[in-house]
Each structure stands twice: as structure tokens, then as C-alpha cells.
Design a protein around this motif. Structure first.
Motif, PDB file in Angstrom:
ATOM      1  N   ASP A   7      48.771  73.043  11.416  1.00 34.80           N
ATOM      2  CA  ASP A   7      49.808  72.191  10.841  1.00 34.80           C
ATOM      3  C   ASP A   7      49.230  71.119   9.928  1.00 34.80           C
ATOM      4  O   ASP A   7      49.782  70.842   8.855  1.00 34.80           O
ATOM      5  N   GLU A   8      48.118  70.511  10.338  1.00 36.50           N
ATOM      6  CA  GLU A   8      47.539  69.434   9.528  1.00 36.50           C
ATOM      7  C   GLU A   8      47.048  69.965   8.188  1.00 36.50           C
ATOM      8  O   GLU A   8      47.287  69.347   7.137  1.00 36.50           O
ATOM      9  N   THR A   9      46.406  71.123   8.205  1.00 38.71           N
ATOM     10  CA  THR A   9      45.905  71.716   6.960  1.00 38.71           C
ATOM     11  C   THR A   9      47.058  72.134   6.058  1.00 38.71           C
ATOM     12  O   THR A   9      47.028  71.920   4.845  1.00 38.71           O
ATOM     13  N   VAL A  10      48.094  72.734   6.656  1.00 40.39           N
ATOM     14  CA  VAL A  10      49.267  73.131   5.884  1.00 40.39           C
ATOM     15  C   VAL A  10      49.899  71.912   5.223  1.00 40.39           C
ATOM     16  O   VAL A  10      50.282  71.939   4.040  1.00 40.39           O
ATOM     17  N   SER A  11      49.997  70.809   5.946  1.00 42.98           N
ATOM     18  CA  SER A  11      50.587  69.587   5.392  1.00 42.98           C
ATOM     19  C   SER A  11      49.770  69.039   4.234  1.00 42.98           C
ATOM     20  O   SER A  11      50.315  68.571   3.229  1.00 42.98           O
ATOM     21  N   LEU A  12      48.439  69.108   4.349  1.00 44.57           N
ATOM     22  CA  LEU A  12      47.575  68.640   3.268  1.00 44.57           C
ATOM     23  C   LEU A  12      47.763  69.488   2.012  1.00 44.57           C
ATOM     24  O   LEU A  12      47.816  68.965   0.890  1.00 44.57           O
ATOM     25  N   ILE A  13      47.869  70.808   2.194  1.00 44.43           N
ATOM     26  CA  ILE A  13      48.073  71.700   1.049  1.00 44.43           C
ATOM     27  C   ILE A  13      49.428  71.432   0.403  1.00 44.43           C
ATOM     28  O   ILE A  13      49.552  71.363  -0.823  1.00 44.43           O
ATOM     29  N   GLN A  14      50.456  71.258   1.224  1.00 39.46           N
ATOM     30  CA  GLN A  14      51.788  70.968   0.689  1.00 39.46           C
ATOM     31  C   GLN A  14      51.793  69.660  -0.081  1.00 39.46           C
ATOM     32  O   GLN A  14      52.399  69.558  -1.154  1.00 39.46           O
ATOM     33  N   ALA A  15      51.092  68.653   0.442  1.00 39.44           N
ATOM     34  CA  ALA A  15      51.038  67.360  -0.237  1.00 39.44           C
ATOM     35  C   ALA A  15      50.323  67.480  -1.575  1.00 39.44           C
ATOM     36  O   ALA A  15      50.708  66.850  -2.569  1.00 39.44           O
ATOM     37  N   ALA A  16      49.277  68.314  -1.605  1.00 37.02           N
ATOM     38  CA  ALA A  16      48.549  68.514  -2.864  1.00 37.02           C
ATOM     39  C   ALA A  16      49.438  69.159  -3.913  1.00 37.02           C
ATOM     40  O   ALA A  16      49.447  68.768  -5.082  1.00 37.02           O
ATOM     41  N   PHE A  17      50.226  70.151  -3.497  1.00 38.58           N
ATOM     42  CA  PHE A  17      51.113  70.830  -4.441  1.00 38.58           C
ATOM     43  C   PHE A  17      52.290  69.959  -4.870  1.00 38.58           C
ATOM     44  O   PHE A  17      52.849  70.156  -5.943  1.00 38.58           O
ATOM     45  N   ASP A  18      52.649  69.005  -4.030  1.00 36.53           N
ATOM     46  CA  ASP A  18      53.722  68.079  -4.423  1.00 36.53           C
ATOM     47  C   ASP A  18      53.337  67.265  -5.657  1.00 36.53           C
ATOM     48  O   ASP A  18      54.201  66.760  -6.373  1.00 36.53           O
ATOM     49  N   LEU A  19      52.037  67.135  -5.915  1.00 30.26           N
ATOM     50  CA  LEU A  19      51.559  66.362  -7.062  1.00 30.26           C
ATOM     51  C   LEU A  19      51.542  67.185  -8.351  1.00 30.26           C
ATOM     52  O   LEU A  19      51.337  66.639  -9.432  1.00 30.26           O
ATOM     53  N   VAL A  20      51.743  68.497  -8.220  1.00 30.18           N
ATOM     54  CA  VAL A  20      51.725  69.382  -9.388  1.00 30.18           C
ATOM     55  C   VAL A  20      53.109  69.419 -10.014  1.00 30.18           C
ATOM     56  O   VAL A  20      54.086  69.781  -9.357  1.00 30.18           O
ATOM     57  N   ASP A  21      53.189  69.024 -11.292  1.00 30.95           N
ATOM     58  CA  ASP A  21      54.495  68.978 -11.969  1.00 30.95           C
ATOM     59  C   ASP A  21      55.111  70.356 -12.136  1.00 30.95           C
ATOM     60  O   ASP A  21      56.319  70.536 -11.988  1.00 30.95           O
ATOM     61  N   CYS A  22      54.289  71.337 -12.510  1.00 32.50           N
ATOM     62  CA  CYS A  22      54.827  72.676 -12.752  1.00 32.50           C
ATOM     63  C   CYS A  22      53.692  73.685 -12.722  1.00 32.50           C
ATOM     64  O   CYS A  22      52.513  73.331 -12.796  1.00 32.50           O
ATOM     65  N   LEU A  23      54.063  74.948 -12.614  1.00 37.52           N
ATOM     66  CA  LEU A  23      53.119  76.061 -12.695  1.00 37.52           C
ATOM     67  C   LEU A  23      53.510  76.931 -13.879  1.00 37.52           C
ATOM     68  O   LEU A  23      54.687  77.070 -14.204  1.00 37.52           O
ATOM     69  N   TYR A  24      52.533  77.528 -14.531  1.00 41.41           N
ATOM     70  CA  TYR A  24      52.762  78.416 -15.665  1.00 41.41           C
ATOM     71  C   TYR A  24      52.369  79.842 -15.269  1.00 41.41           C
ATOM     72  O   TYR A  24      51.311  80.041 -14.671  1.00 41.41           O
ATOM     73  N   VAL A  25      53.213  80.788 -15.607  1.00 44.23           N
ATOM     74  CA  VAL A  25      52.882  82.191 -15.360  1.00 44.23           C
ATOM     75  C   VAL A  25      52.092  82.691 -16.563  1.00 44.23           C
ATOM     76  O   VAL A  25      52.642  82.875 -17.649  1.00 44.23           O
ATOM     77  N   ALA A  26      50.806  82.873 -16.378  1.00 47.91           N
ATOM     78  CA  ALA A  26      49.954  83.349 -17.469  1.00 47.91           C
ATOM     79  C   ALA A  26      49.929  84.875 -17.516  1.00 47.91           C
ATOM     80  O   ALA A  26      49.698  85.460 -18.565  1.00 47.91           O
ATOM     81  N   ASP A  27      50.152  85.519 -16.384  1.00 42.67           N
ATOM     82  CA  ASP A  27      50.189  86.975 -16.325  1.00 42.67           C
ATOM     83  C   ASP A  27      51.113  87.350 -15.173  1.00 42.67           C
ATOM     84  O   ASP A  27      51.048  86.742 -14.103  1.00 42.67           O
ATOM     85  N   GLY A  28      51.980  88.312 -15.386  1.00 38.14           N
ATOM     86  CA  GLY A  28      52.887  88.734 -14.328  1.00 38.14           C
ATOM     87  C   GLY A  28      54.324  88.310 -14.539  1.00 38.14           C
ATOM     88  O   GLY A  28      55.109  88.268 -13.591  1.00 38.14           O
ATOM     89  N   HIS A  29      54.692  88.004 -15.791  1.00 39.45           N
ATOM     90  CA  HIS A  29      56.075  87.603 -16.078  1.00 39.45           C
ATOM     91  C   HIS A  29      57.077  88.672 -15.635  1.00 39.45           C
ATOM     92  O   HIS A  29      58.097  88.372 -15.009  1.00 39.45           O
ATOM     93  N   HIS A  30      56.795  89.931 -15.959  1.00 39.73           N
ATOM     94  CA  HIS A  30      57.736  91.000 -15.640  1.00 39.73           C
ATOM     95  C   HIS A  30      57.804  91.252 -14.141  1.00 39.73           C
ATOM     96  O   HIS A  30      58.880  91.509 -13.592  1.00 39.73           O
ATOM     97  N   ARG A  31      56.659  91.163 -13.455  1.00 38.90           N
ATOM     98  CA  ARG A  31      56.660  91.348 -12.001  1.00 38.90           C
ATOM     99  C   ARG A  31      57.449  90.230 -11.322  1.00 38.90           C
ATOM    100  O   ARG A  31      58.167  90.465 -10.345  1.00 38.90           O
ATOM    101  N   SER A  32      57.297  89.005 -11.845  1.00 42.76           N
ATOM    102  CA  SER A  32      58.039  87.878 -11.272  1.00 42.76           C
ATOM    103  C   SER A  32      59.540  88.084 -11.441  1.00 42.76           C
ATOM    104  O   SER A  32      60.327  87.862 -10.509  1.00 42.76           O
ATOM    105  N   ALA A  33      59.958  88.500 -12.633  1.00 45.31           N
ATOM    106  CA  ALA A  33      61.378  88.725 -12.896  1.00 45.31           C
ATOM    107  C   ALA A  33      61.909  89.873 -12.044  1.00 45.31           C
ATOM    108  O   ALA A  33      63.034  89.806 -11.523  1.00 45.31           O
TER     109      ALA A  33
END
Length: 210
Positions: A7-33
């Protein structure tokens, strides 16, 4: 495979990602859709949908943009649109500063520089100032400069995705592959491009462009 469960490690990872404004799909646009469409179908077919089902998720790998690289994607063209080599090279200079490559086969060294192979000779082309809008993230791309100032006006290739006179060669295959295609006689000219930067990709996405 390492699965994070503490739980503690998961919380740290979640907190780190909370600081990321956005993610860009550089490869896999069609798979994501496609994954999104499958999710919607499965959700409609499941009256007990909770959002925790496996179809709500798909795997991805995430890197900092500083650890990503886009390879060059080069062009080979089958004919010169009715011109001979001399006329073609002369007309190119309306849009590009052209010179012989004394080093033979050479890749472009920077943005807005191209290298061209024709008649057993390599040339270096430098796009003339004023051919692009520096404030437009799409029009300033080398692929746009090439399309708008060489492929379309000189070679008559309006839609490179559908025109059968042009083909694309991944940069991983090297300049030797471009020479091979032209020397075989199947193609008349090859053009090597400088790789698009990750920063350019992000700028286009931020502008809502393609």
C-alpha cells in the motif's frame, strides 16, 4: 514480472503520477482507440458494470520524453513528373539551397536540412528562410516543408499517403536502402529527412493538431 502490491509503495507511485499534467501517446494510437471501443461494447453488454472489470484497462509503458527517440522516415519517388534530372535540380533551388555532398551518403544534420540521392550523387538541401511559419507546429515540420515545397509543386504528389509514385523507408534501414532503391531503377530519387523531435510531437498534440 514484478507486481507492486504494498500500500505504501502504491501510494507513492500514485502521488508521483498526480504531479504529471498529461501523457502523450507516441506509439499505439490505434490500439488505444480500439481498446476504448471494446470497452464501450463490453460495458453496454454488462448490466452489472462497475468499472473494475478487466476490459476497463489496457497495458502501457511510460517513459520520460527525454528518453524517447523518433527515427527518420524517408521517401523514395518513382519519377520526376516529366522533368529530367538537370531541370529537377534547377527547380529545387527555388525552395532550397542545394550543394553536392562531398562526403557521399550523409544524413541531414539538423531541422530543415534534407539530403537527396539522384543519378548516383548525394546532395544536401537547406530549406530557404520564409518557407514555413515558425509559430505553426505542423507547418514548421520538415515533412510539411518537403510536401509543400517539393513533393507537391515540383513532383505533383498531393497526397503522399495514397499516391503510388511515392513510398516510405524507415530510417532504421539506413541510407544504403535508399541508394539501393534508386540504383535499381525502380525509383528516380530518394530524400532523407531529419527525425521529428519528441518536442515537436508534443507541441502538435498540445495544439490539437495531427
Amino acid at each position: 514480472l514484478w507486481v507492486v502490491k504494498e500500500d505504501e509503495t502504491v501510494s507513492l507511485i500514485q502521488a508521483a503520477f498526480d504531479l504529471v499534467d498529461c501523457l502523450y501517446v507516441a506509439d499505439g494510437h490505434h490500439r488505444s482507440a480500439a481498446a476504448q471501443r471494446v470497452k464501450d461494447l463490453r460495458r453496454q453488454a454488462n448490466p452489472a458494470h462497475t468499472g473494475e472489470e478487466s476490459y476497463n484497462f489496457f497495458s502501457s509503458v511510460i517513459f520520460p520524453h527525454t528518453q524517447m527517440q523518433i527515427l527518420d522516415y524517408n521517401r523514395v519517388i518513382k519519377d520526376l513528373n516529366g522533368m529530367d534530372e538537370y531541370e529537377f535540380l534547377c527547380r529545387i533551388q527555388l525552395y532550397f539551397k542545394a550543394r553536392f555532398s562531398s562526403a557521399g551518403a550523409v544524413k541531414p544534420r539538423r531541422e530543415h536540412e534534407f539530403t537527396l540521392y539522384i543519378g548516383g550523387q548525394w546532395y544536401v538541401l537547406e530549406a530557404l528562410e520564409g518557407l514555413w511559419n515558425e509559430n505553426d507546429p505542423v507547418k514548421r515540420l520538415d515533412v510539411s516543408i518537403l510536401q509543400n515545397n517539393l513533393l507537391s509543386p515540383l513532383l505533383g504528389i498531393e497526397d503522399p499517403r495514397r499516391d503510388k509514385r511515392i513510398e516510405f523507408v524507415g530510417g532504421i534501414r539506413g541510407l544504403e536502402e535508399l541508394e539501393k532503391r534508386v540504383d535499381s531503377g525502380e525509383f528516380k530519387v530518394a530524400i532523407a529527412l531529419y527525425p521529428t523531435s519528441i518536442e515537436s510531437l508534443m507541441a502538435i498534440a498540445d495544439a490539437g493538431e495531427v
